[in-house]
Scaffold this motif. Structure first.
Motif, PDB file in Angstrom:
ATOM      1  N   THR A   1      92.007 121.573  70.147  1.00  0.00           N
ATOM      2  CA  THR A   1      92.931 122.343  69.322  1.00  0.00           C
ATOM      3  C   THR A   1      92.830 122.020  67.836  1.00  0.00           C
ATOM      4  OG1 THR A   1      94.731 120.720  69.549  1.00  0.00           O
ATOM      5  CG2 THR A   1      94.574 122.458  71.230  1.00  0.00           C
TER       6      THR A   1
ATOM      7  N   TRP B   1      96.197 116.749  70.935  1.00  0.00           N
ATOM      8  CA  TRP B   1      97.098 116.925  69.795  1.00  0.00           C
ATOM      9  C   TRP B   1      97.016 115.721  68.853  1.00  0.00           C
ATOM     10  CZ3 TRP B   1      99.593 119.899  66.701  1.00  0.00           C
ATOM     11  CH2 TRP B   1     100.616 119.379  65.884  1.00  0.00           C
TER      12      TRP B   1
ATOM     13  N   GLY C   1     105.332 115.183  67.591  1.00  0.00           N
ATOM     14  CA  GLY C   1     104.915 116.299  68.420  1.00  0.00           C
ATOM     15  C   GLY C   1     104.597 117.519  67.579  1.00  0.00           C
ATOM     16  N   PRO C   2     104.129 118.600  68.210  1.00  0.00           N
ATOM     17  CA  PRO C   2     103.730 119.810  67.472  1.00  0.00           C
ATOM     18  C   PRO C   2     104.933 120.582  66.952  1.00  0.00           C
ATOM     19  CG  PRO C   2     103.498 120.154  69.833  1.00  0.00           C
ATOM     20  CD  PRO C   2     103.844 118.708  69.652  1.00  0.00           C
ATOM     21  N   SER C   3     104.748 121.189  65.781  1.00  0.00           N
ATOM     22  CA  SER C   3     105.749 122.090  65.235  1.00  0.00           C
ATOM     23  C   SER C   3     105.762 123.385  66.040  1.00  0.00           C
ATOM     24  CB  SER C   3     105.428 122.410  63.773  1.00  0.00           C
ATOM     25  OG  SER C   3     104.219 123.159  63.707  1.00  0.00           O
ATOM     26  N   ALA C   4     106.777 124.216  65.798  1.00  0.00           N
ATOM     27  CA  ALA C   4     106.848 125.506  66.489  1.00  0.00           C
ATOM     28  C   ALA C   4     105.635 126.362  66.155  1.00  0.00           C
ATOM     29  CB  ALA C   4     108.137 126.231  66.105  1.00  0.00           C
TER      30      ALA C   4
ATOM     31  N   LYS D   1     102.613 124.960  68.008  1.00  0.00           N
ATOM     32  CA  LYS D   1     102.753 125.298  69.428  1.00  0.00           C
ATOM     33  C   LYS D   1     102.321 126.730  69.708  1.00  0.00           C
ATOM     34  CE  LYS D   1     106.394 122.422  71.459  1.00  0.00           C
ATOM     35  NZ  LYS D   1     107.742 122.481  72.049  1.00  0.00           N
TER      36      LYS D   1
ATOM     37  N   ILE E   1      98.503 127.040  69.540  1.00  0.00           N
ATOM     38  CA  ILE E   1      97.856 126.375  70.672  1.00  0.00           C
ATOM     39  C   ILE E   1      98.129 127.120  71.975  1.00  0.00           C
ATOM     40  CG2 ILE E   1      97.883 124.244  72.032  1.00  0.00           C
ATOM     41  CD1 ILE E   1      98.355 122.766  69.318  1.00  0.00           C
ATOM     42  N   GLN E   2      99.303 127.747  72.078  1.00  0.00           N
ATOM     43  CA  GLN E   2      99.634 128.491  73.294  1.00  0.00           C
ATOM     44  C   GLN E   2      98.613 129.580  73.580  1.00  0.00           C
ATOM     45  OE1 GLN E   2     102.379 127.618  75.291  1.00  0.00           O
ATOM     46  NE2 GLN E   2     101.310 128.941  76.778  1.00  0.00           N
TER      47      GLN E   2
ATOM     48  N   GLU F   1     101.674 115.368  75.850  1.00  0.00           N
ATOM     49  CA  GLU F   1     101.345 116.746  75.495  1.00  0.00           C
ATOM     50  C   GLU F   1     101.910 117.722  76.516  1.00  0.00           C
ATOM     51  OE1 GLU F   1      97.104 115.649  73.261  1.00  0.00           O
ATOM     52  OE2 GLU F   1      97.120 116.256  75.367  1.00  0.00           O
TER      53      GLU F   1
ATOM     54  N   TRP G   1     105.531 118.127  75.740  1.00  0.00           N
ATOM     55  CA  TRP G   1     105.757 118.907  74.521  1.00  0.00           C
ATOM     56  C   TRP G   1     105.576 120.404  74.768  1.00  0.00           C
ATOM     57  CZ3 TRP G   1     102.381 114.967  71.500  1.00  0.00           C
ATOM     58  CH2 TRP G   1     103.192 113.952  70.982  1.00  0.00           C
ATOM     59  N   PHE G   2     104.538 120.760  75.505  1.00  0.00           N
ATOM     60  CA  PHE G   2     104.200 122.181  75.651  1.00  0.00           C
ATOM     61  C   PHE G   2     104.857 122.848  76.863  1.00  0.00           C
ATOM     62  CE2 PHE G   2     100.809 120.758  72.849  1.00  0.00           C
ATOM     63  CZ  PHE G   2     100.763 121.787  71.931  1.00  0.00           C
TER      64      PHE G   2
END
Length: 319
Positions: free
Chosen positions: A137, A169, A183-186, A189, A192-193, A208, A211-212
């Motif tokens: 990613t 990540w 963790g990932p920001s919105a 995310k 990456i989605q 991860e 988080w997801f």
């Protein structure tokens, strides 16, 4: 390039992992240990050492690090027709802080001369059909490399090449000032989605997965995605959990004789998993876990990578 049957294309970053002294800061403390790395490059070299045909698609600076990678790929037998070189931007150096038990944390970068790093500037290219396209990613963190990554994914899907995604990540790639444990920001995310929704195989660390997906259950993750991918969740020294098709299970982590450095253990696991993909599900995971354990016995993510014979000898001693 004309890929061989079973070829894996590894797309993304090749860089230096600058390992600080145990317990020290690689930005200021000495000595440091510079090791060739980057998850896709690690996986490519691991696959080549195991005997799987593999190509690397990435972008390196025209510098000493870039030349070292070119020599390494030639030595390992990694196909480099898709490798780009950048005359303006250097190859990235990642500062890796190591605790005294060998665990590591990515804390920032060195070498930027004002234009960013070569891996951020990779351009889209025509990809041959292969068995797998292995991606992470991190390329999504810069607009130019993100466009190249998404182009590669579109080509893979149109050609029937399966996509293997190692989430990997790393917040500092998205924001150099970020807390390395964040963790990932919105926004991250959401980007990456789009990859999670297209991958046939997804490998995530436990944090991860939480988080997801708000769960670390690989079966639940599989059911949460429209394409019902194969899912592997790793958790350091804790057991690996997996859902491969309708089969699921746990695999205890193997303990190497000594732990020098855990950098690249997950990438060695990924290489072992793809190399043994035609085996029964539990055998794939067991082989991959052995690859990950053996890498921890040396410094860096590439030099200690095992051959198939070394893995089989190690596993023979476990039975």
């Amino acid at each position: 390039m004309n890929s061989q049957p079973g070829t894996v294309l590894c797309f993304g970053e090749a860089l230096i992992d600058r390992l600080g002294p145990l317990g020290g800061d690689p930005a200021v403390d000495r000595p440091v240990d510079d090791r060739l790395g980057g998850a896709p490059a690690n996986v490519a070299c691991g696959l080549a050492r195991l005997g799987t045909p593999v190509a690397f698609a990435g972008r390196l600076g025209q510098d000493a690090i870039g030349e070292a990678f070119i020599s390494l790929f030639a030595e390992r037998g990694v196909e480099t027709a898709l490798l780009q070189q950048d005359a303006e931007r250097p190859t990235r150096i990642v500062l890796v802080r190591r605790s005294r038990d060998g665990e590591r944390q990515f804390q920032g970068f060195a070498g930027d001369q004002g234009l960013g790093f070569a891996d951020e500037a990779i351009k889209p290219a025509a990809l041959p059909k292969a068995r797998w396209l292995l991606i992470g990613t991190l390329s999504l963190a810069a607009s130019t490399s993100a466009a190249a990554l998404l182009s590669a994914v579109r080509q893979a899907r149109s050609q029937g090449t399966e996509i293997a995604l190692d989430v990997n990540w790393r917040p500092t790639f998205w924001d150099p000032n970020a807390d390395p444990g964040a963790g990932p920001s919105a926004a991250a995310k959401a980007e990456i989605q789009s990859l999670l929704d297209q991958a046939a195989l997804i490998k995530l660390a436990r944090e991860e997965a939480l988080w997801f997906f708000n769960t670390d259950d690989p079966g639940a993750i599989q059911q949460a995605l429209p394409q019902r991918p194969d899912v592997v969740v790793t958790d350091g020294a804790a057991p690996v959990r997996w859902q491969l098709g309708d089969d699921s299970g746990r695999q205890s982590a193997f303990q190497p004789p000594t732990v020098v450095d855990t950098t690249g253990a997950g990438d060695a696991f990924t290489a072992g998993l793809l190399h043994r993909w035609d085996a029964a599900p539990h055998e794939r995971i067991r082989f991959a876990a052995a690859c990950g354990a053996l890498v921890c016995g040396g410094a860096g993510g590439i030099d200690p990578q095992p051959t198939q014979a070394q893995v089989e000898t190690f596993l023979g001693g476990m039975s």
